[in-house]
Scaffold this active site. Structure first.
Site, PDB file in Angstrom:
ATOM      1  N   ASP A   4       0.865  -1.181   0.000  1.00  0.00           N
ATOM      2  CA  ASP A   4       0.000   0.000   0.000  1.00  0.00           C
ATOM      3  C   ASP A   4       0.900   1.229   0.000  1.00  0.00           C
ATOM      4  O   ASP A   4       2.023   1.162  -0.496  1.00  0.00           O
ATOM      5  CB  ASP A   4      -0.956  -0.033   1.199  1.00  0.00           C
ATOM      6  CG  ASP A   4      -2.273   0.681   0.921  1.00  0.00           C
ATOM      7  OD1 ASP A   4      -2.222   1.884   0.616  1.00  0.00           O
ATOM      8  OD2 ASP A   4      -3.341   0.049   1.000  1.00  0.00           O
ATOM      9  N   HIS A  25       2.242   1.976  -3.174  1.00  0.00           N
ATOM     10  CA  HIS A  25       1.323   2.904  -3.820  1.00  0.00           C
ATOM     11  C   HIS A  25       1.814   4.341  -3.756  1.00  0.00           C
ATOM     12  O   HIS A  25       1.060   5.268  -4.002  1.00  0.00           O
ATOM     13  CB  HIS A  25      -0.066   2.798  -3.184  1.00  0.00           C
ATOM     14  CG  HIS A  25      -0.728   1.482  -3.424  1.00  0.00           C
ATOM     15  ND1 HIS A  25      -1.979   1.180  -2.927  1.00  0.00           N
ATOM     16  CD2 HIS A  25      -0.322   0.372  -4.096  1.00  0.00           C
ATOM     17  CE1 HIS A  25      -2.311  -0.059  -3.278  1.00  0.00           C
ATOM     18  NE2 HIS A  25      -1.318  -0.565  -3.979  1.00  0.00           N
TER      19      HIS A  25
END
Length: 400
Positions: free
Chosen positions: A223, A246
């Site tokens: 993430d 991310h």
């Protein structure tokens, strides 16, 4: 711009000096070894109670700065532990051994595995490793058989003048390090390793906290490498290497129509490699508040899918109702952002028509296609600001 950079640099210098001072006095401090409280450290025996007993003694009985020592060449198996303050004096936690979470899916709704709460002057450091043993939990979440909210590996809650440095964190069930409702926190020299397909495993997360420095760290996760949420104020992120992951994100802000704020954020000298996003600001529709005075300076992108994103319509669900209100995004600077994009749209400013983004500045932004022969473009709705010096691809909604 210069004033903000100097202010943050002085804050970081103060933290570094205090870190060095702490290291120098360790030799003269009383030391409490967890082995002396019954911990075994064989990786199979549950050592939770020994850690609880050691913390109770050092926190309540120490009249001078003291060290809780977790020795090297040992692996300690631990359930959830709450390291509760306030303590009678400054506590240093020297983690040279490895800590491993019990490999089970907890039915209780715990927000963290190792929770440090209401402590002033806390320093957690060492060469040890935190192993969240998250594989089973990730699988459980993907099959919708357990809650999305797994515990973070290490959480700092309501702490002041705190430091976390030198640790390695792997396979957290959710976020690796989270900081909430805290002030003056320095996080440095951290290494985070988690597979790119592990859900919600943010590297370092900050919310409702002020004066936080994150620096000189290597983060690879499933993430956001670093995520800043509501209430993040005066945050410095520097010399962070990110990938996989991310990217570096501010948000999401304003979930469920709430008011959320984030301000005075300075991200500099970071490198992102093969991440889904580069530097991103994301806010929910229907919310209120602001994200402002944000700078991204000297950022390098290597084969990043979406290098620059502002998204005031963030919604991870399949269906979202359009709403007029939004978190106001203003005074955002991109200075010296360079590198390659693997997607056609390298710059996406997707701002609200009713609450447009304002004061967006791009100065010396140079992005090129990661794949030879392709061309990059920008996408721009509801954004106002200026472009200075070279900006490639061109962003038409910003005036030259």
């Amino acid at each position: 711009m210069a004033r903000q950079g100097i202010m943050i640099s002085l804050f970081v210098i103060v933290l570094i000096v205090s870190s060095s001072s702490a290291a120098e006095i360790l030799a003269d401090e009383p030391t409490y070894n967890v082995l002396d409280f019954g911990a075994v450290g064989d990786g199979n025996t549950n050592d939770t109670q020994a850690f609880v007993n050691a913390w109770s003694v050092i926190c309540l009985n120490s009249t001078v700065p003291s060290t809780l020592y977790i020795p090297t060449s040992k692996t300690f198996l631990l359930d959830r532990i709450v390291f509760q303050g306030p303590c009678n004096n400054v506590i240093h936690v020297k983690v040279d051994g490895n800590l491993k979470r019990t490999n089970e899916i907890w039915k209780e709704n715990f927000n963290s595995w190792l929770l440090f709460i209401q402590i002033s002057g806390l320093r957690i450091y060492g060469s040890g490793e935190l192993d969240g043993q998250g594989t089973n939990w990730w699988s459980c979440k993907e099959q919708n058989q357990c809650s999305e909210d797994a515990p973070d590996s290490l959480q700092m809650l309501s702490c002041t003048d705190a430091q976390i440095w030198g640790l390695r964190s792997i396979n957290s069930t959710m976020m690796h390090i989270s900081v909430a409702k805290s002030e003056r926190v320095d996080i440095a020299g951290i290494t985070i390793v988690t597979p790119d397909n592990s859900p919600n495993t943010d590297g370092i997360h900050v919310q409702e906290s002020r004066h936080v420095s994150i620096r000189d760290s290597i983060i690879g996760t499933g993430d956001d490498c670093v995520s800043l949420s509501e209430g993040a104020e005066d945050i410095s992120i520097s010399n962070v290497t990110c990938g996989p992951g991310h990217g570096i994100s501010i948000g999401s802000l304003g979930k469920n129509g709430s008011r959320a704020t984030a301000s005075n954020i300075y991200v500099s000298n970071c490198t992102l490699t093969q991440t889904t996003n580069g530097v991103r600001i994301k806010t929910w529709q229907g919310a209120s508040g602001f994200a402002r005075n944000i700078s991204f300076v000297n950022i390098t992108m290597n084969d990043v899918r979406y290098p620059i994103i502002i998204d005031q319509y963030y919604c991870p669900h399949s269906v979202c109702d359009a709403q007029a209100s939004a978190v106001e995004v203003s005074d955002v600077k991109y200075i010296g952002v360079t590198g390659s994009s693997s997607a056609e749209v390298a710059v996406a400013l997707n701002c609200s028509q009713s609450v447009p983004c304002s004061g967006i500045v791009m100065d010396t932004v140079n992005l090129w296609p990661a794949n030879e022969g392709e061309e990059l473009r920008s996408h721009c709705i509801g954004a106002n600001g200026s472009a200075r010096n070279q900006v490639t691809p061109a962003v038409p909604c910003l005036t030259q």
